[in-house]
Design an enzyme around this catalytic site. Structure first.
Site, PDB file in Angstrom:
ATOM      1  N   THR A  26      21.451  73.018 134.363  1.00 56.74           N
ATOM      2  CA  THR A  26      21.368  72.219 135.525  1.00 56.74           C
ATOM      3  C   THR A  26      22.547  71.424 135.740  1.00 56.74           C
ATOM      4  O   THR A  26      22.972  71.456 137.033  1.00 56.74           O
ATOM      5  CB  THR A  26      20.449  71.030 135.359  1.00 56.74           C
ATOM      6  OG1 THR A  26      20.736  70.519 134.115  1.00 56.74           O
ATOM      7  CG2 THR A  26      18.979  71.667 135.453  1.00 56.74           C
ATOM      8  N   ARG A  34      11.670  75.953 138.095  1.00 59.10           N
ATOM      9  CA  ARG A  34      10.169  75.331 138.312  1.00 59.10           C
ATOM     10  C   ARG A  34      10.140  74.090 139.320  1.00 59.10           C
ATOM     11  O   ARG A  34       9.004  73.737 139.692  1.00 59.10           O
ATOM     12  CB  ARG A  34       9.766  74.729 136.627  1.00 59.10           C
ATOM     13  CG  ARG A  34       9.607  75.923 135.995  1.00 59.10           C
ATOM     14  CD  ARG A  34       9.289  75.325 134.519  1.00 59.10           C
ATOM     15  NE  ARG A  34       8.930  76.521 133.884  1.00 59.10           N
ATOM     16  CZ  ARG A  34       8.148  77.359 133.582  1.00 59.10           C
ATOM     17  NH1 ARG A  34       6.834  77.013 134.348  1.00 59.10           N
ATOM     18  NH2 ARG A  34       7.878  78.422 132.873  1.00 59.10           N
ATOM     19  N   ASP A 102      20.990  83.359 134.408  1.00 60.93           N
ATOM     20  CA  ASP A 102      22.054  83.005 135.186  1.00 60.93           C
ATOM     21  C   ASP A 102      23.615  83.480 134.675  1.00 60.93           C
ATOM     22  O   ASP A 102      24.428  83.646 135.474  1.00 60.93           O
ATOM     23  CB  ASP A 102      22.291  81.586 135.545  1.00 60.93           C
ATOM     24  CG  ASP A 102      22.372  80.676 134.338  1.00 60.93           C
ATOM     25  OD1 ASP A 102      22.836  81.234 133.379  1.00 60.93           O
ATOM     26  OD2 ASP A 102      21.760  79.704 134.269  1.00 60.93           O
ATOM     27  N   HIS A 119      14.587  86.451 129.096  1.00 59.45           N
ATOM     28  CA  HIS A 119      14.082  86.680 130.534  1.00 59.45           C
ATOM     29  C   HIS A 119      14.850  87.311 131.307  1.00 59.45           C
ATOM     30  O   HIS A 119      14.524  87.392 132.532  1.00 59.45           O
ATOM     31  CB  HIS A 119      13.749  85.254 131.030  1.00 59.45           C
ATOM     32  CG  HIS A 119      12.656  84.274 130.457  1.00 59.45           C
ATOM     33  ND1 HIS A 119      12.346  83.170 130.561  1.00 59.45           N
ATOM     34  CD2 HIS A 119      11.883  84.658 129.416  1.00 59.45           C
ATOM     35  CE1 HIS A 119      11.496  82.681 129.798  1.00 59.45           C
ATOM     36  NE2 HIS A 119      11.260  83.474 129.176  1.00 59.45           N
ATOM     37  N   CYS A 127      15.973  99.592 138.546  1.00 61.67           N
ATOM     38  CA  CYS A 127      15.037 100.595 139.429  1.00 61.67           C
ATOM     39  C   CYS A 127      13.614 100.553 138.441  1.00 61.67           C
ATOM     40  O   CYS A 127      13.827 100.867 136.999  1.00 61.67           O
ATOM     41  CB  CYS A 127      15.513 102.171 139.398  1.00 61.67           C
ATOM     42  SG  CYS A 127      13.983 103.063 139.792  1.00 61.67           S
TER      43      CYS A 127
HETATM   44 ZN   LIG Z   1      15.011 105.195 139.903  1.00 64.06          ZN
END
Ligand SMILES: [Zn+2]
Length: 247
Positions: A26, A34, A102, A119, A127
């Site tokens: 932040t 969120r 980030d 995450h 892809c």
């Molecule tokens: Zn592909």
């Protein structure tokens, strides 16, 4: 002072595992997803199932990403990220587990092999069919041309692209969870920084660290459900306190 005691503990520790959450970024100007500000306040989360089956949801999702990712690409690591980078240079950082997408820990000087992006990352696209990874800036640059539905360029694939993050409804990478388990088991100090510790399994790392008798330090602006397990709990700004306790 508590900060002197914490500084002392960090000084003596040799294998520190750190978990970071949105509060870490932040102060680099990245909104907690969120509570995103501005026009995307109303953004509705799109699940991986919807991305796979609904082209309109996919376009909506990429329009949202086109609004938010450029700010992330431009963001600079703050003094807190840099302090963790220094800890790595001193050879004291065992693993850095992050819930953030980030890329600021990489920019802050933590070596890639020490970072587990639980995450995923917004700085790559992937892809969904063949898992080929694409540069996010190139993908964003061609969004208008492909009407916000970018596709894989591998011959015969044509799978849809998505940012290389863990979407709602998608499981965390089992390899990452394996490394995270090792990171907690092998550390001699566990720090949870800027995470509300509300999302599992990341939150459970604190429990595991505590139950295996590792000292736990939590620094987060707000209370967390695990504050009672912490040897120390601070609410300071991470950009201010980390350079002080990690120097
Ligand atoms: Zn592909």
């Amino acid at each position: 002072m508590e900060t002197d005691k914490i500084k002392n503990i960090i000084e003596k520790s040799k294998k520190i595992t750190i978990l970071t959450g949105a509060g870490m970024s932040t102060e680099s100007g990245i909104a907690d997803y969120r509570s995103p500000a501005g026009i995307w306040e109303q953004y509705k989360a799109v699940t991986i199932q919807e991305l796979g089956s609904d082209i309109q949801k996919r376009k909506y999702y990429w329009r949202y990403k086109a609004e938010t990712i450029p700010g992330m690409i431009k963001a600079e690591p703050n003094a807190g990220h840099k302090a963790i980078g220094e800890l790595d240079k001193q050879g004291k950082l065992h693993y850095l587990l992050t819930q953030n997408i980030d890329g600021l820990h990489e920019k802050g000087g933590v070596s890639k092999e020490r970072i587990v992006n639980l995450h995923g990352t917004n700085l790559e696209a992937i892809c969904w069919s063949c898992k080929k990874v694409y540069d996010i800036e190139k993908t964003l640059a061609k969004l208008e041309e492909c009407d916000y539905d970018p596709r894989c360029e591998v011959e015969g694939c044509d799978g849809f692209l998505k940012p290389n993050t863990v979407s709602f409804g998608q499981n965390l990478n089992p390899d990452h969870l394996g490394i995270a388990g090792k990171a907690v088991a092998e550390c001699d100090l566990f720090l949870a920084l800027g995470s509300s510790l509300a999302v599992h399994p990341a939150a459970s790392f604190v429990e595991t660290a505590y139950s295996s008798q590792k000292p736990v330090i939590i620094i987060n602006r707000d209370p967390t459900p695990y504050d009672g397990l912490a040897l120390y709990k601070l609410t300071n700004s991470l950009a201010e306190i980390l350079p002080e306790i990690m120097a």
